[in-house]
Write a protein that holds these residues in place. Structure first.
Motif, mmCIF file in Angstrom:
data_model
loop_
_atom_site.group_PDB
_atom_site.id
_atom_site.type_symbol
_atom_site.label_atom_id
_atom_site.label_comp_id
_atom_site.label_asym_id
_atom_site.label_seq_id
_atom_site.Cartn_x
_atom_site.Cartn_y
_atom_site.Cartn_z
ATOM 1 N N ARG A 1 0.830 -1.202 0.000
ATOM 2 C CA ARG A 1 0.000 0.000 0.000
ATOM 3 C C ARG A 1 0.869 1.259 0.000
ATOM 4 O O ARG A 1 0.540 2.249 -0.653
ATOM 5 N N GLN B 1 1.889 1.987 -3.424
ATOM 6 C CA GLN B 1 0.750 2.498 -4.192
ATOM 7 C C GLN B 1 0.491 3.964 -3.852
ATOM 8 O O GLN B 1 0.272 4.788 -4.742
ATOM 9 N N MET B 2 0.544 4.274 -2.578
ATOM 10 C CA MET B 2 0.268 5.643 -2.170
ATOM 11 C C MET B 2 1.338 6.608 -2.654
ATOM 12 O O MET B 2 1.106 7.789 -2.817
ATOM 13 N N VAL C 1 0.293 3.357 -9.702
ATOM 14 C CA VAL C 1 -1.020 3.893 -10.071
ATOM 15 C C VAL C 1 -1.308 3.539 -11.524
ATOM 16 O O VAL C 1 -0.437 3.626 -12.386
ATOM 17 N N ASP D 1 -6.299 10.061 -9.964
ATOM 18 C CA ASP D 1 -6.807 10.374 -8.635
ATOM 19 C C ASP D 1 -5.662 10.961 -7.807
ATOM 20 O O ASP D 1 -4.862 10.227 -7.222
ATOM 21 N N ASP E 1 -5.575 12.465 -4.942
ATOM 22 C CA ASP E 1 -5.615 12.195 -3.503
ATOM 23 C C ASP E 1 -5.085 10.806 -3.154
ATOM 24 O O ASP E 1 -4.724 10.553 -2.002
ATOM 25 N N ALA E 2 -5.047 9.899 -4.135
ATOM 26 C CA ALA E 2 -4.547 8.549 -3.874
ATOM 27 C C ALA E 2 -3.023 8.478 -3.879
ATOM 28 O O ALA E 2 -2.444 7.445 -3.535
ATOM 29 N N LEU E 3 -2.391 9.558 -4.262
ATOM 30 C CA LEU E 3 -0.933 9.580 -4.358
ATOM 31 C C LEU E 3 -0.282 9.909 -3.034
ATOM 32 O O LEU E 3 -0.844 10.628 -2.204
ATOM 33 N N LYS F 1 2.493 13.169 -5.526
ATOM 34 C CA LYS F 1 1.808 14.452 -5.697
ATOM 35 C C LYS F 1 2.754 15.511 -6.276
ATOM 36 O O LYS F 1 2.361 16.299 -7.140
#
Length: 570
Positions: free
Chosen positions: A7, A10-11, A16, A75, A77-79, A84
């Motif tokens: 996770r 992924q973050m 992504v 997306d 916010d998912a980064l 970001k």
């Protein structure tokens, strides 16, 4: 069986799922996306290689628009924080390139009086690029038409019928030189391979090529003010306040041009006060220029000894950061070469330069006596000591070494506010420590450069606002910073010649002040040690310093991020 990504990865934006234009949906990390955009642009620019081609502009505009739309489907916010920052960097890069491409297109309109033959050359070269059938007799006629058009332009220039500013004339001469190169490639593709082409096109091509070759120096001397050897009038193009504001936003700098001038004046005034203090210690009262002239500029070494001096000073800087545990210096980073600058190079780079290697300036045997004296005075021991480490370690050499090894995909977003800011940051930090620039002569050497960095802001902003001429820039450097006239002329020629962006010269001091302010936030607060902070900054890429701050201090980010950091108290 391979494990699925965690996770955390992924973050961070590592896995992504992104769909890039013209492809099936597939997994593409943000770093890979940046690498692909850079590779795609390289391919597009290699194929559409004629700078003034409408086809090139259309293809690039479409590419930037497609990539921007695709990016916005992500997306945000998912980064994670690094993801970001990559998103923001890529979005700003696409926006900036789109605006610059439009400005480039608009600018070509003003060059057309000198380029009536441009469309014919573009047509010939792009048809050849697509390997379309070639009519040799028709091609010969087009080449003859080019020669006729060049002749008309030549007569109009000689008779002063074409009125054009020096900057546009110089741009046009460079484009003609470029078109001549494309035409030579076109000819080489067919010559000796196609008997019909040889028969019809050889003589018209050689005639047109010769005419283009004669037109370039004519435009440069008659319209652009260039003299043989690259000397002559200093050519530059003011971009205006609105363009400066757009460039500052693209570089994530939250100040107006006028505010940056106020910062520069504040720093310049402080530096003058310190100059007077050092001058008094040397017995010259407040006459710091006399102190510099008699006690600092006279300290140059004899011919043959400058390389040894520069390397001695560079190694001193590397030892200093090691002894005080300021930053990690890998052993391999200390493998760099030294070369001497030619007299031609010193016309635009009067002091030494560095990075992967060190380029050393010193008078050459063929220089006139007065010029030799000025160059020698401008490359004295104390000026050199203040900047040798700027060019090598812990400055540009260490920086470039680390940028190749950490997040090197971010080279697409390289900004001088980090590149030059990092090297100048060490100048300010060494001064701030109080244990490097100790003697009054060493302090004068540092302050000369500090005032020079401030002058770069004052003068280039003034120039781009249409308030300052190149000659006024030279005079200010001589009269207010105490440059030798040769070094002042070379510096201004370098600033305004077009080889650097409009914000590059301000980036030295502004970037250094940004990093110094960030260091205060990170180190003085106890969040990082000095060495941890400097090591961390070197792993983030040569990106805008406000985004470096967002990563170092874990600041909140938005997809349409705007500059907001006020790093200097006015």
């Amino acid at each position: 069986m391979a494990q699925s990504p965690s996770r955390d990865s992924q973050m961070d934006g590592t896995w992504v799922t992104l769909a890039h234009p013209g492809s099936h949906r597939q997994a593409e990390s943000l770093p890979d996306r940046v690498r692909r955009v850079e590779a795609d642009l390289n391919d597009i620019n290699t194929f559409y290689s004629i700078s003034i081609s409408p086809a090139r502009h259309e293809r690039l505009q479409r590419f930037y628009a497609d990539e921007a739309r695709s990016l916005l489907r992500l997306d945000f916010d998912a980064l994670g924080q690094q993801g970001k920052v990559d998103f923001i960097l890529l979005r700003k890069y696409l926006q900036r390139n789109t605006l610059q491409l439009r400005a480039e297109q608009d600018g070509f309109v003003h060059l057309k009086p000198l380029l009536p033959f441009g469309d014919i050359i573009i047509t010939l070269c792009e048809k050849r690029e697509r390997v379309e059938p070639m009519d040799a007799e028709r091609t010969a006629q087009q080449l003859d038409d080019i020669n006729t058009m060049v002749g008309r332009v030549q007569r109009d220039v000689e008779q002063d019928k074409i009125k054009m500013g020096k900057t546009n004339a110089f741009k046009a001469s460079n484009i003609i030189d470029e078109l001549r190169g494309h035409l030579a490639e076109f000819f080489a593709f067919y010559a000796s391979y196609d008997p019909s082409f040889d028969y019809w096109a050889t003589v018209p091509y050689r005639t047109a090529d010769g005419a283009l070759g004669r037109l370039v120096p004519l435009i440069q001397t008659r319209l652009a003010g260039v003299r043989p050897g690259g000397a002559g009038d200093i050519i530059g193009e003011p971009i205006g306040r609105e363009a400066l504001l757009r460039e500052l936003e693209a570089e994530v700098v939250a100040y107006s041009p006028e505010e940056l001038v106020r910062i520069a004046r504040d720093q310049f005034s402080w530096s003058e006060g310190q100059m007077r203090r050092a001058s008094r210690e040397l017995g010259y009262g407040d006459d710091w220029k006399r102190a510099m002239d008699q006690d600092v500029k006279t300290s140059s070494v004899p011919p043959g000894e400058q390389p040894g001096l520069v390397l001695e000073l560079a190694r001193e800087g590397a030892r200093f950061v090691g002894e005080h545990d300021l930053v990690t210096v890998p052993e391999v980073a200390e493998t760099y070469r030294a070369t001497m600058m030619s007299a031609q190079q010193q016309q635009t780079a009067p002091f030494f330069l560095g990075g992967p290697s060190i380029l050393i300036a010193y008078p050459t045997a063929g220089m006139a006596h007065q010029l030799k004296t000025m160059v020698m005075r401008g490359n004295n021991r104390y000026f050199a000591r203040a900047t040798a480490f700027h060019e090598l370690i812990p400055g540009h050499r260490l920086q470039l070494f680390m940028l190749e090894r950490h997040r090197n995909y971010r080279r697409l977003f390289t900004t001088p506010f980090f590149v030059e800011g990092w090297a100048t940051y060490w100048e300010l930090l060494f001064w701030q420590r109080g244990d490097f620039f100790v003697s009054p002569r060493d302090r004068i050497g540092h302050l000369f450069w500090r005032m020079h960095r401030c002058a770069r802001i004052l003068l280039t902003v003034g120039f781009h606002l249409g308030q300052t001429t190149p000659q006024e820039c030279i005079d200010f450097l001589v009269e207010s910073v105490n440059h030798e006239r040769h070094t002042a002329e070379a510096e201004v020629r370098r600033w305004l010649s077009g080889q650097y962006g409009p914000l590059y010269q301000m980036a030295y001091m502004v970037g250094a002040l940004q990093l110094l302010a960030l260091r205060s936030e990170a180190v003085d607060s106890g969040r990082w040690t000095e060495k941890q902070f400097n090591d961390q900054v070197l792993t983030l890429g040569a990106i805008p310093n406000e985004l470096v701050r967002a990563l170092v201090l874990d600041k909140e980010l938005e997809p349409d991020y705007k500059a907001s950091w006020k790093f200097y108290k006015l």
